[in-house]
Design a protein around this motif. Structure first.
Motif, mmCIF file in Angstrom:
data_model
loop_
_atom_site.group_PDB
_atom_site.id
_atom_site.type_symbol
_atom_site.label_atom_id
_atom_site.label_comp_id
_atom_site.label_asym_id
_atom_site.label_seq_id
_atom_site.Cartn_x
_atom_site.Cartn_y
_atom_site.Cartn_z
ATOM 1 N N TYR A 258 0.804 -7.349 0.020
ATOM 2 C CA TYR A 258 -0.477 -7.790 -0.565
ATOM 3 C C TYR A 258 -0.799 -9.221 -0.163
ATOM 4 O O TYR A 258 -1.921 -9.540 0.247
ATOM 5 N N ALA A 259 0.199 -10.104 -0.250
ATOM 6 C CA ALA A 259 -0.038 -11.507 0.102
ATOM 7 C C ALA A 259 -0.350 -11.667 1.588
ATOM 8 O O ALA A 259 -1.235 -12.443 1.971
ATOM 9 N N LEU A 260 0.355 -10.929 2.438
ATOM 10 C CA LEU A 260 0.135 -11.051 3.881
ATOM 11 C C LEU A 260 -1.178 -10.413 4.320
ATOM 12 O O LEU A 260 -1.685 -10.732 5.396
ATOM 13 N N SER A 261 -1.720 -9.505 3.522
ATOM 14 C CA SER A 261 -2.966 -8.829 3.889
ATOM 15 C C SER A 261 -4.209 -9.574 3.415
ATOM 16 O O SER A 261 -5.220 -9.618 4.118
ATOM 17 N N PHE A 262 -4.157 -10.164 2.208
ATOM 18 C CA PHE A 262 -5.361 -10.743 1.617
ATOM 19 C C PHE A 262 -5.280 -12.246 1.388
ATOM 20 O O PHE A 262 -6.298 -12.908 1.305
ATOM 21 N N TRP A 263 -4.094 -12.795 1.252
ATOM 22 C CA TRP A 263 -3.941 -14.227 1.033
ATOM 23 C C TRP A 263 -3.215 -14.802 2.248
ATOM 24 O O TRP A 263 -2.024 -15.116 2.200
ATOM 25 N N ARG A 264 -3.927 -14.943 3.325
ATOM 26 C CA ARG A 264 -3.319 -15.337 4.596
ATOM 27 C C ARG A 264 -3.047 -16.845 4.611
ATOM 28 O O ARG A 264 -3.897 -17.638 5.004
ATOM 29 N N TYR B 156 -2.365 -1.855 2.769
ATOM 30 C CA TYR B 156 -3.402 -2.758 2.267
ATOM 31 C C TYR B 156 -4.366 -3.168 3.376
ATOM 32 O O TYR B 156 -5.527 -3.508 3.099
ATOM 33 N N ALA B 157 -3.910 -3.150 4.627
ATOM 34 C CA ALA B 157 -4.812 -3.473 5.737
ATOM 35 C C ALA B 157 -5.897 -2.426 5.906
ATOM 36 O O ALA B 157 -6.950 -2.711 6.495
ATOM 37 N N SER B 158 -5.676 -1.203 5.406
ATOM 38 C CA SER B 158 -6.682 -0.149 5.500
ATOM 39 C C SER B 158 -7.692 -0.190 4.358
ATOM 40 O O SER B 158 -8.673 0.555 4.369
ATOM 41 N N LEU C 112 -5.484 -4.128 -9.752
ATOM 42 C CA LEU C 112 -6.310 -3.462 -8.736
ATOM 43 C C LEU C 112 -5.473 -2.841 -7.627
ATOM 44 O O LEU C 112 -5.554 -1.630 -7.378
ATOM 45 N N MET C 113 -4.645 -3.648 -6.974
ATOM 46 C CA MET C 113 -3.941 -3.172 -5.799
ATOM 47 C C MET C 113 -2.824 -2.178 -6.126
ATOM 48 O O MET C 113 -2.704 -1.129 -5.488
ATOM 49 N N LEU C 114 -1.997 -2.487 -7.104
ATOM 50 C CA LEU C 114 -0.902 -1.573 -7.443
ATOM 51 C C LEU C 114 -1.409 -0.208 -7.916
ATOM 52 O O LEU C 114 -0.880 0.820 -7.485
ATOM 53 N N PRO C 115 -2.414 -0.143 -8.810
ATOM 54 C CA PRO C 115 -2.918 1.195 -9.178
ATOM 55 C C PRO C 115 -3.499 1.972 -8.008
ATOM 56 O O PRO C 115 -3.487 3.210 -8.013
ATOM 57 N N MET C 116 -4.003 1.283 -6.985
ATOM 58 C CA MET C 116 -4.543 1.958 -5.808
ATOM 59 C C MET C 116 -3.447 2.370 -4.831
ATOM 60 O O MET C 116 -3.727 3.085 -3.861
ATOM 61 N N SER C 117 -2.222 1.947 -5.058
ATOM 62 C CA SER C 117 -1.142 2.148 -4.088
ATOM 63 C C SER C 117 -0.271 3.356 -4.390
ATOM 64 O O SER C 117 0.848 3.439 -3.866
ATOM 65 N N THR C 118 -0.760 4.291 -5.202
ATOM 66 C CA THR C 118 0.064 5.428 -5.604
ATOM 67 C C THR C 118 0.640 6.208 -4.422
ATOM 68 O O THR C 118 1.839 6.527 -4.411
ATOM 69 N N PRO C 119 -0.162 6.569 -3.395
ATOM 70 C CA PRO C 119 0.434 7.302 -2.257
ATOM 71 C C PRO C 119 1.574 6.536 -1.580
ATOM 72 O O PRO C 119 2.622 7.104 -1.270
ATOM 73 N N MET C 120 1.378 5.232 -1.380
ATOM 74 C CA MET C 120 2.416 4.454 -0.723
ATOM 75 C C MET C 120 3.599 4.202 -1.638
ATOM 76 O O MET C 120 4.748 4.106 -1.183
ATOM 77 N N LEU C 121 3.369 4.107 -2.942
ATOM 78 C CA LEU C 121 4.476 3.955 -3.881
ATOM 79 C C LEU C 121 5.385 5.180 -3.859
ATOM 80 O O LEU C 121 6.608 5.055 -3.946
ATOM 81 N N GLY D 121 -1.046 5.367 4.748
ATOM 82 C CA GLY D 121 -0.625 4.024 5.122
ATOM 83 C C GLY D 121 -0.808 3.699 6.582
ATOM 84 O O GLY D 121 -0.489 2.595 7.001
ATOM 85 N N ALA D 122 -1.293 4.655 7.368
ATOM 86 C CA ALA D 122 -1.492 4.394 8.792
ATOM 87 C C ALA D 122 -2.712 3.505 8.994
ATOM 88 O O ALA D 122 -3.748 3.718 8.366
ATOM 89 N N VAL D 123 -2.587 2.505 9.844
ATOM 90 C CA VAL D 123 -3.708 1.632 10.136
ATOM 91 C C VAL D 123 -4.656 2.343 11.082
ATOM 92 O O VAL D 123 -4.259 2.824 12.137
ATOM 93 N N LYS D 124 -5.923 2.412 10.701
ATOM 94 C CA LYS D 124 -6.918 3.131 11.493
ATOM 95 C C LYS D 124 -7.803 2.135 12.223
ATOM 96 O O LYS D 124 -8.077 1.056 11.736
#
Length: 301
Positions: free
Chosen positions: A117-123, A185-187, A210-219, A297-300
């Motif tokens: 999360y930090a590397l994707s949005f808080w660069r 998170y990059a997607s 926000l981010m953790l609840p959206m991360s169910t597939p990757m979790l 989780g694949a980057v498109k």
């Protein structure tokens, strides 16, 4: 009208039938069936051997079904098989593995998700360098870092302890978890993050609400990977867990290699199946979720 429709439909139906029984399709099914038999045969042999008595095993019928359902080997493997000097079965290793897997999985996934999360949005400055260092850590062989880690843990009093082996598994799992969550998170559209920032969300609030609840597939993918990886580990548990916290895999090795007189193949097979039961069950139950999470989780682009 009906005759014309029948005439048009007949070639199409014939073409579908030809495609259904085409040599390529039949060859594909034959290959898949052969591969399934090849990979399932060892499991079949282990399973039927665990239900046989030693008298049946001595007959040499490797693929033959047991004459009667005998659960003695399973009871011995669980509660009274010798793992060295102690003859308490594999149950102690099972509970040790549970105590190792649960905190290691939770910590490594949480830290990996936080890093991603930090590397994707808080660069921050040097974020790409940090990400490269983390990825380098994922590909360094465990054996290279074994001795330095032993010295470090011994200096802080964590060597041969439960917190020590949990810390080791968390460290080794964090780089891969970071890669998975960063790609996921990059997607996610950046506009969603910006909207949360405009609404007054800070670092932790956006991550937790926000981010953790959206991360169910990757979790789900992360849990499958970490639980199976940590559960199947042998070398780290042997070196860092200590005598009182040996995981199930180490106990299994002790059972198989501890021989006093006759080698009990049925007990060895039962102990092996009991050890692999947890990761096998996870894959059988959550296999489709694993594929969905990897695809999510694949980057498109």
């Amino acid at each position: 009208m009906n005759a014309t429709a029948t005439t048009l439909a007949t070639p199409a139906a014939a073409a579908r039938k030809r495609r259904h029984y085409s040599p390529v399709r039949l060859g594909t099914y034959a290959f898949l069936l052969s591969a399934a038999i090849f990979f399932l045969m060892p499991l079949y042999v282990m399973l039927i051997t665990s239900f046989k008595s030693m008298d049946e095993i001595r007959l040499g019928h490797l693929f033959g079904l047991p004459g009667s359902l005998n659960l003695d080997a399973w009871r011995i493997a669980w509660s009274s098989a010798c793992t060295g000097l102690a003859c308490e079965g594999i149950q102690g290793g099972f509970w040790n593995s549970i105590k190792i897997v649960l905190p290691s999985t939770v910590l490594s996934i949480f830290l990996g998700a936080l890093n991603g999360y930090a590397l994707s949005f808080w660069r921050a400055r040097g974020a790409n360098l940090l990400f490269g260092v983390l990825m380098l850590g994922a590909f360094i062989p465990v054996q290279v870092m074994m001795f330095p880690l032993v010295r470090v843990l011994a200096s802080v009093g964590l060597f041969s302890s439960l917190p020590g082996i949990v810390l080791i598994h968390t460290m080794f799992g964090m780089p891969v978890m970071t890669l998975l969550f960063r790609n996921y998170y990059a997607s996610i559209p950046l506009e969603l993050f910006k909207a949360a920032r405009i609404d007054g969300g800070g670092f932790w609030r956006i991550f937790l609400q926000l981010m953790l609840p959206m991360s169910t597939p990757m979790l789900i993918v992360a849990v499958i990977m970490q639980v199976t990886g940590i559960w199947n580990d042998y070398i780290l548990g042997l070196v860092f867990a200590g005598r009182d916290n040996l995981p199930m895999t180490v106990q299994l090795n002790n059972i198989i290699n501890t021989t006093t007189g006759e080698r009990l193949y049925n007990v060895n097979m039962a102990a092996t199946i009991l050890t692999s039961l947890v990761p096998l069950s996870i894959y059988l139950v959550s296999g489709r979720w694993f594929v969905r999470g990897i695809a999510a989780g694949a980057v498109k682009g």
